[in-house]
Scaffold this active site. Structure first.
Site, PDB file in Angstrom:
ATOM      1  CB  ALA A  13      79.130  58.582  31.135  1.00 28.03           C
ATOM      2  CD  GLU A  37      74.992  49.166  28.138  1.00 27.52           C
ATOM      3  OE1 GLU A  37      74.507  48.596  29.143  1.00 27.52           O
ATOM      4  OE2 GLU A  37      76.105  49.733  28.148  1.00 27.52           O
ATOM      5  CB  CYS A  47      74.564  60.763  39.696  1.00 26.20           C
ATOM      6  SG  CYS A  47      76.300  60.377  39.400  1.00 26.20           S
ATOM      7  NE  ARG A  74      75.625  62.657  16.925  1.00 26.07           N
ATOM      8  CZ  ARG A  74      76.303  63.314  17.852  1.00 26.07           C
ATOM      9  NH1 ARG A  74      76.047  63.101  19.135  1.00 26.07           N
ATOM     10  NH2 ARG A  74      77.241  64.167  17.525  1.00 26.07           N
TER      11      ARG A  74
END
Length: 460
Positions: A13, A37, A47, A74
């Site tokens: 996030a 990552e 969540c 992107r």
């Protein structure tokens, strides 16, 4: 102007929100973006994992907001399964390990974003690393747990810990047909609530068929001859059979690299930043998400509050700063919601022990009401507890446990806390009313009226 390079450590996030916002403000001709990552997934809802495990979300990929390919489209150089293993702040570079090939490389940076997240607390107990023992913090964790659940023949599960993730995972496992025991070292489940409110959660768990053992201190995980978990033993000598063990003890900031690099950490081990999410003392290093501490606007101190809502906001603020804009993250009031079966659970602001730790004198008010007009079909009970500062009447915290429509009422209190309102001002709020949605006096307002009386009775 010379082309700069942004390096982002962490692809969920905060990290990818920062990268995406920076890319919106600066194109590839001005800014290279390299993101690392360590897992298999990016930009996903951690969540949502309990709801995937429990069957409410049909497919794992439904939790993914943006794939690595979408980020790369992107002009973000996203390197998956690559773990940053060293931060060289003086040399303005990071050392990364490709987890599949074993190859290590150094990458220089002009600007650095640290978004390593948090990791499940894994106490150093015998058997904690056995097969069948799972933490649930990342989507990789959830994938491994799902694989265990699908291949195990037994139907007994033990959840260690009764916080948000423990309670949610207990419900998910029941929904998958497991017999669930929750071992909780505290007096009641949900330590984010005061014990009297946690007792309501305990009763709901019992009604759902979840066995909850309070004041249970886990001593070790017992294993079979193949090294698989078979039971959880507690300090008092009790053994609880288990075909799968889920750790819901909580999380801690993943900041070992930051500590080794000499970056400033707070009491909980989270990175310390300023309002623009820059790491304190470092002009070109930002940090956000579950690896940082944030300002508690009510208590006036830094706390580690790992929530996806905060992480996404941090990323937007960081990306603005990296891209030459300006934004700030002023702090939080500690708002969180959850559920067990049909019981909704919410809290914001301070608990009693938080207020005591902050040196505040306070009064409490607890009321019981309904989520709709009492005569309206389907009206469900709701309990609201409110804390107010003794002399000033300033609202300090609210906890709500009840039926449908209970949890999101905490947003009223969250806004009031952020605005620094008194309970007397809360009583005067002009809230929406119709019998299907609320009694004439909303339960939050009823609690505020009682708190006003308590403040007046307490005097100075």
């Amino acid at each position: 102007m010379a082309k700069e390079r942004l390096v982002v450590v962490g692809g969920d996030a905060a990290g990818m929100s920062a990268a995406s916002q920076a890319r919106r403000l600066k194109g590839p001709a001005e800014l290279d973006i390299v993101a690392f990552e360590r897992g298999h997934f990016t930009s996903y809802s951690a969540c949502g994992i309990p709801y995937w495990i429990g069957g409410h979300v049909a497919e794992r990929d439904g939790l993914i907001a943006r794939t690595p390919e979408e980020h790369r489209a992107r002009d973000i150089d996203l390197r998956m399964r690559t773990e940053v293993v060293e931060l060289d702040v003086a040399g303005r570079r990071v050392r990364a390990l490709d987890l599949d090939s074993g190859v290590e490389t150094w990458t220089g940076y002009d600007k650095l974003v640290l978004a390593m997240g948090a990791r499940p607390v894994r106490p150093k107990l015998p058997g904690i690393g056995a097969h069948g023992v799972h933490g649930v913090q990342s989507l990789d964790d959830g994938t491994r747990l799902m694989a265990t659940l699908e291949r195990t023949e037994g139907r007994r599960a033990v959840v260690v810990g009764a916080g948000y993730i423990g309670v949610e995972m207990a419900e998910a496992l029941v929904e998958r047909g497991f017999e669930v025991t929750v071992l909780n070292r505290g007096e009641q489940p949900m330590s984010t609530l005061d014990p009297d409110m946690g007792g309501l959660v305990h009763s709901a768990m019992n009604r759902m068929g979840i066995r909850t053992v309070s004041r249970a201190e886990v001593a070790k995980i017992l294993t079979d001859e193949e090294g698989r978990a078979r039971a959880v033993a507690t300090e008092d000598g009790e053994e609880y059979p288990a075909d799968v063990v889920v750790l819901g003890i909580g999380v801690e900031p993943r900041t070992a690299l930051a500590r080794e690099a000499g970056l400033p950490l707070g009491e909980s081990g989270g990175l310390l930043t300023d309002l623009s999410m820059r790491v304190r003392g470092y002009e070109d290093i930002w940090a956000g998400g579950d690896c940082v501490e944030v300002l508690d606007l009510v208590a006036g101190r830094n706390r580690h509050i790992p929530l996806g809502t905060h992480a996404n906001k941090h990323g937007q603020v960081i990306g603005s700063g990296v891209g030459g804009g300006y934004a700030t993250f002023p702090g939080v009031v500690g708002t969180a919601v959850s559920k067990v079966c049909d019981l909704e659970i919410a809290r914001t602001g301070l608990r009693e022990r938080d207020a005591l730790a902050a040196g505040l004198r306070f009064v409490t008010a607890t009321i019981r009401s309904t989520n709709t007009a009492g005569y309206y079909p389907g009206a469900a009970e709701m309990t609201v507890k409110m804390l107010a500062e003794r002399r000033t009447g300033r609202l300090l915290g609210v906890q709500i446990v009840g039926g449908a429509g209970a949890a999101k009422r905490v947003d009223i209190a969250a806004v009031a806390l952020t605005a620094g309102m008194t309970v007397e001002q809360v009583v005067s709020l002009d809230l929406g009313y119709a019998p299907p949605f609320s009694p004439v006096w909303d339960p939050v307002l009823v609690a505020a009226r009682k708190a006003v009386s308590a403040v007046r009775a307490a005097g100075v």
